[in-house]
Design a protein around this motif. Structure first.
Motif, PDB file in Angstrom:
ATOM      1  N   LEU A   1      71.273 -96.615 -52.104  1.00  0.00           N
ATOM      2  CA  LEU A   1      71.217 -96.080 -53.458  1.00  0.00           C
ATOM      3  C   LEU A   1      71.709 -97.093 -54.492  1.00  0.00           C
ATOM      4  O   LEU A   1      71.271 -97.056 -55.636  1.00  0.00           O
ATOM      5  N   GLN A   2      72.670 -97.971 -54.114  1.00  0.00           N
ATOM      6  CA  GLN A   2      73.219 -98.958 -55.041  1.00  0.00           C
ATOM      7  C   GLN A   2      73.479-100.240 -54.267  1.00  0.00           C
ATOM      8  O   GLN A   2      74.019-100.204 -53.161  1.00  0.00           O
ATOM      9  N   GLY A   3      73.169-101.364 -54.833  1.00  0.00           N
ATOM     10  CA  GLY A   3      73.405-102.650 -54.193  1.00  0.00           C
ATOM     11  C   GLY A   3      72.162-103.493 -54.072  1.00  0.00           C
ATOM     12  O   GLY A   3      72.193-104.596 -53.512  1.00  0.00           O
ATOM     13  N   GLN A   4      71.073-102.996 -54.566  1.00  0.00           N
ATOM     14  CA  GLN A   4      69.852-103.801 -54.590  1.00  0.00           C
ATOM     15  C   GLN A   4      69.870-104.707 -55.815  1.00  0.00           C
ATOM     16  O   GLN A   4      70.506-104.366 -56.825  1.00  0.00           O
ATOM     17  N   PRO A   5      69.256-105.846 -55.784  1.00  0.00           N
ATOM     18  CA  PRO A   5      68.411-106.388 -54.697  1.00  0.00           C
ATOM     19  C   PRO A   5      69.178-107.292 -53.741  1.00  0.00           C
ATOM     20  O   PRO A   5      68.586-108.100 -53.048  1.00  0.00           O
ATOM     21  N   TYR A   6      70.559-107.148 -53.721  1.00  0.00           N
ATOM     22  CA  TYR A   6      71.346-108.088 -52.940  1.00  0.00           C
ATOM     23  C   TYR A   6      71.363-107.738 -51.453  1.00  0.00           C
ATOM     24  O   TYR A   6      71.376-108.623 -50.605  1.00  0.00           O
ATOM     25  N   PHE A   7      71.301-106.422 -51.169  1.00  0.00           N
ATOM     26  CA  PHE A   7      71.416-105.990 -49.775  1.00  0.00           C
ATOM     27  C   PHE A   7      70.371-104.926 -49.477  1.00  0.00           C
ATOM     28  O   PHE A   7      69.847-104.266 -50.382  1.00  0.00           O
ATOM     29  N   SER A   8      70.102-104.747 -48.199  1.00  0.00           N
ATOM     30  CA  SER A   8      69.178-103.721 -47.717  1.00  0.00           C
ATOM     31  C   SER A   8      69.787-103.066 -46.494  1.00  0.00           C
ATOM     32  O   SER A   8      70.728-103.598 -45.886  1.00  0.00           O
ATOM     33  N   VAL A   9      69.208-101.864 -46.119  1.00  0.00           N
ATOM     34  CA  VAL A   9      69.713-101.133 -44.961  1.00  0.00           C
ATOM     35  C   VAL A   9      68.525-100.706 -44.102  1.00  0.00           C
ATOM     36  O   VAL A   9      67.456-100.309 -44.608  1.00  0.00           O
ATOM     37  N   GLU A  10      68.681-100.779 -42.819  1.00  0.00           N
ATOM     38  CA  GLU A  10      67.649-100.324 -41.891  1.00  0.00           C
ATOM     39  C   GLU A  10      67.707 -98.799 -41.819  1.00  0.00           C
ATOM     40  O   GLU A  10      68.770 -98.225 -41.542  1.00  0.00           O
ATOM     41  N   PRO A  11      66.566 -98.068 -42.021  1.00  0.00           N
ATOM     42  CA  PRO A  11      66.590 -96.595 -42.098  1.00  0.00           C
ATOM     43  C   PRO A  11      67.078 -95.930 -40.813  1.00  0.00           C
ATOM     44  O   PRO A  11      67.754 -94.911 -40.877  1.00  0.00           O
TER      45      PRO A  11
END
Length: 787
Positions: free
Chosen positions: A201-211
């Motif tokens: 929900l917050q932290g893009q575009p620096y990080f991503s999460v695997e669903p």
């Protein structure tokens, strides 16, 4: 017929699964089917299958029921129940009677409360049909299970409210950061109520999460810690596989970028200016310079080095580990007059380099350091750190023994004045010329008294300001001169036997000399004249032998011989001395051992023994003691005068203890009574005196403010305080007992001025020189009153 049977069996097997009714009979479905259809079917070939029990023992109930009535669970029924009301149903087990109720007549089961599958997923109960009349069971007890069907009533929850993670800066895209995990209390085996999907929900575009896994990875390349160090990422977990209507939960992940060595050190300025005094001590700090590095910790550690410049030999640089500064220190002593400006080229480089970032440029930088030397007023400098001079002990007074040299190292080049520190030359043996520094002798020196003299010479600048000074030690060695004659090495007690023979050795003598010749001592022994009794033989090893020249000596003729021996040394100039050897004539035995050297046996009469001599001496001593004692007793009987001279005006203790009732009364009273006045009856009048009332002259009370007495006392007190010969104690004049009982009353003059009538004191002048001072005071006072 076969089709009807199969359809009936299928229905009988399906009803229990649907929860409509449960039969407590132990008959098989085939028997029921035969009874319904009627006559069993005959086959030419009979097929058999394994017997299967009814699946009646599972009830299903939805959780979180929200209706107002009790929730219907299912129905129990026994084949023995004919519907006449003779059978009742009994329920026992988990929650029976409270959570689950059964209608004993119909067998219907209801739940009284809403159930939560997350608290308990199933309940195990037991059912039994009992005859109401007899109370006996009509069928055996059977066990069944009520399972709680799940609904999506729990949102996902993460294992941590906040996650803390870190990842190196400049990491590649997809670098693992941290994995977050959420749990859902719903049944994961039933539907999608517990199937979670993660999203950011917050932290893009620096990080991503695997669903599916919740693994957070970097999503942006070349993230620089120096630009932004901390990130806050919000992750959501949603059930129902992320579909609409699903429940969700969130967590916060605080991610920090850790430092890597991606920044080289850089000097903020290209040139630094430092100043130092020429008097700075070796190893002292001159100044500090610092290169900046945006990295942290060991990635920012810097090593400083001097790589060029004309001051490389004069200065050095070290790194302050705490501040990462370069400290410039002094390696050698500076001289303003020699060189005033130095230039250094200093390099700052990282101690650790990351090969991944070498393309960012060299991880080092250089700067120029300009050091200016400041002038100070320096003390004079001697040509040597110390001086050693030699002087012969026979050198004449005023002779120059050496010189010291000093100069002013400053640019002003002031003149220097020399002097000797007299604390190092207390005997004032030497003098120095204040202008040229030449040292001369003030006294003759004696090597035998002191072979070394250590003095300190002071050099002082001559300037209009306070001149600087410096010191230098001067060691003066006194060289030996042959100015002392040799003499006997010890005192010799020499004797010769009366029965000695000619040429016999009686003594071996040696000599010493306080001088120290370079080649050692060489002594020569001889007699100053021809001697008929003894001769000397030089042994040529600094010793000599004393020999007899005749046979036989007599104590009666001569008891002691004095033999003058001349001792000479071999140094230049030759010194010699004559020492006298005392030789006693003694009685010896046949072997030459001395027996007696005393001469009293030859002088005293033959009949007087040693014991008699001792007795005579004791008598003489006793007589002397008696004479001394007699003289001491005579001396004690002499009475010292009360006042030794009329000039002696010191206060003395004078005791009148034998005059009785007065100077003119020596018979009226017992002397013992006067010495013990306590035994006297104070109320008893004396027989030999007229009562006091008959006398017209009566003494009044003492006048407190008597100026004459006070002045006299103060005058005498001042004289005694300033008298250097006065004893260190106070004297007291005591007038004991002569006052009240004496015809003349008290001899004290302290109350004389307090009488009611005038008195005539002329008689005091007739009392002698002892009362002259007192007569002068009172006669003079009366004269003043008359006038």
């Amino acid at each position: 017929m076969l089709f009807e049977r199969c359809l009936l069996l299928l229905l009988l097997n399906c009803f229990p699964l649907l929860g409509f009714t449960k039969s407590l009979s132990d008959r098989t479905n085939e028997e029921v089917a035969d009874k319904i259809i009627g006559t069993p079917v005959k086959y030419e070939k009979i097929l058999y299958r394994s017997k299967r029990s009814w699946m009646w023992n599972h009830f299903f109930l939805l959780e979180e029921y929200t209706g107002t009535d009790h929730q219907y669970v299912g129905k129990l029924h026994s084949d023995q129940d004919r519907g006449d009301g003779s059978v009742k149903y009994v329920l026992s087990g988990d929650g029976a009677g409270s959570l689950f109720l059964i209608d004993e007549n119909s067998g219907d089961i209801h739940a009284t409360k809403k159930l939560d599958r997350e608290e308990k997923t199933f309940y195990t109960l037991r059912a039994q049909a009992v005859n109401k009349l007899t109370g006996k069971p009509v069928e055996p007890e059977s066990e069944f299970i009520i399972k709680i069907h799940d609904i999506n009533d729990n949102e996902p929850k993460f294992t941590k409210d906040t996650y803390v993670a870190s990842v190196p800066e400049m990491s590649d895209v997809g670098t693992f950061v941290v994995q977050v995990t959420a749990k859902d209390a719903d049944d994961a085996t039933y539907g999608n109520s517990a199937k979670l999907v993660y999203s950011i929900l917050q932290g893009q575009p620096y990080f991503s999460v695997e669903p599916e896994t919740g693994i957070i990875r970097t999503a942006l390349p070349n993230m620089n810690r120096e630009n932004k160090e901390k990130y806050q990422v919000v992750i959501q977990a949603k059930d129902m596989a992320g579909q609409m209507g699903g429940l969700s939960g969130t967590t916060t992940v605080n991610i920090t970028l850790t430092d890597v060595n991606d920044n080289p050190p850089r000097f903020p300025q290209s040139t630094y200016q430092l100043w130092t005094s020429e008097s700075g001590e070796t190893g002292s700090s001159i100044g500090r310079i610092k290169a900046t590095d945006a990295d942290l910790g060991e990635n920012a550690e810097i090593q400083y080095n001097i790589i060029d410049g004309d001051g490389r030999d004069m200065f050095s640089i070290v790194t302050d580990k705490a501040t990462q500064e370069g400290i410039v220190t002094l390696k050698k002593q500076l001289d303003f007059e020699n060189k005033r400006i130095y230039t250094l080229k200093v390099e700052a480089a990282n101690t650790r380099v990351d090969s991944r970032f070498l393309n960012f440029g060299p991880f080092k930088d250089t700067a120029n350091v300009k050091i200016t030397v400041q002038d100070v007023d320096e003390p004079p400098v001697f040509s040597r750190p110390s001086y050693v001079m030699d002087v012969h002990e026979d050198m004449n007074v005023g002779s120059i023994i050496g010189a010291v040299t000093a100069w002013d190292p400053d640019a002003a080049n002031n003149q220097v004045r020399y002097s000797i520190d007299r604390h190092t030359d207390l005997d004032r043996n030497f003098n120095i010329d204040s202008g040229n520094g030449s040292i001369s002798m003030l006294k003759s020196l004696d090597r035998e008294a002191s072979s070394w003299h250590n003095i300190t010479v002071i050099a002082t600048e001559i300037s209009k300001f306070q001149g600087q000074m410096s010191r230098v030690p001067v060691f003066i060695k006194v060289l030996d001169v042959n100015d002392n004659a040799p003499e006997f090495a010890m005192f010799y007690e020499t004797f010769v036997c009366e029965n000695v023979k000619a040429g016999q050795l009686i003594q071996t003598i040696s000599a010493v000399d306080t001088d120290e010749p370079l080649i050692g001592h060489k002594f020569f022994f001889s007699l100053n004249s021809e001697n008929p009794n003894f001769t000397i033989s030089d042994n040529e090893d600094n010793t000599a032998s004393i020999l007899t020249r005749k046979s036989g000596f007599s104590r009666r003729e001569m008891a002691t011989y004095f033999l003058p021996v001349v001792i000479s040394d071999s140094d230049y100039p030759i010194q010699s001395s004559t020492s006298t050897l005392t030789i006693q004539v003694c009685a010896c035995d046949s072997r030459g051992n001395m027996q007696s050297c005393n001469v009293e046996a030859l002088i005293l009469p033959a009949g007087l023994s040693t014991g008699a001599l001792i007795a005579i001496l004791l008598c003489i001593i006793i007589l002397l003691i008696i004479v001394v004692l007699f003289a001491a007793l005579r001396k004690q009987k002499k009475k010292e005068p009360l006042i030794i001279s009329k000039e002696d005006v010191r206060d003395n203790i004078v005791s009148y203890n034998d005059e009785g009732g007065g100077e003119e009364d020596t018979q009226a009273f017992d002397i013992g009574t006067l010495r013990n006045p306590e035994v006297m009856d104070t109320n008893k009048l004396r027989r030999d005196i007229i009562p006091e009332m008959l006398f017209p002259c009566r003494r009044a009370s003492p006048i407190k403010n008597n100026a004459d007495v006070r002045d006299f006392i103060n005058h005498r007190l001042h004289e005694n305080d300033n008298d250097p010969t006065a004893p260190p104690y106070d004297s007291l004049a005591t007038y004991a007992y002569e006052g009240n009982g004496s015809i003349a009353e008290s001899l004290s003059s302290l109350e004389s001025a307090a009488t009611d009538c005038d008195q005539d004191y002329d008689y005091l002048s007739n009392w002698g020189p002892q009362f002259k001072k007192l007569a002068d005071m009172y006669i003079g006072k009366d004269t003043d009153k008359d006038s």
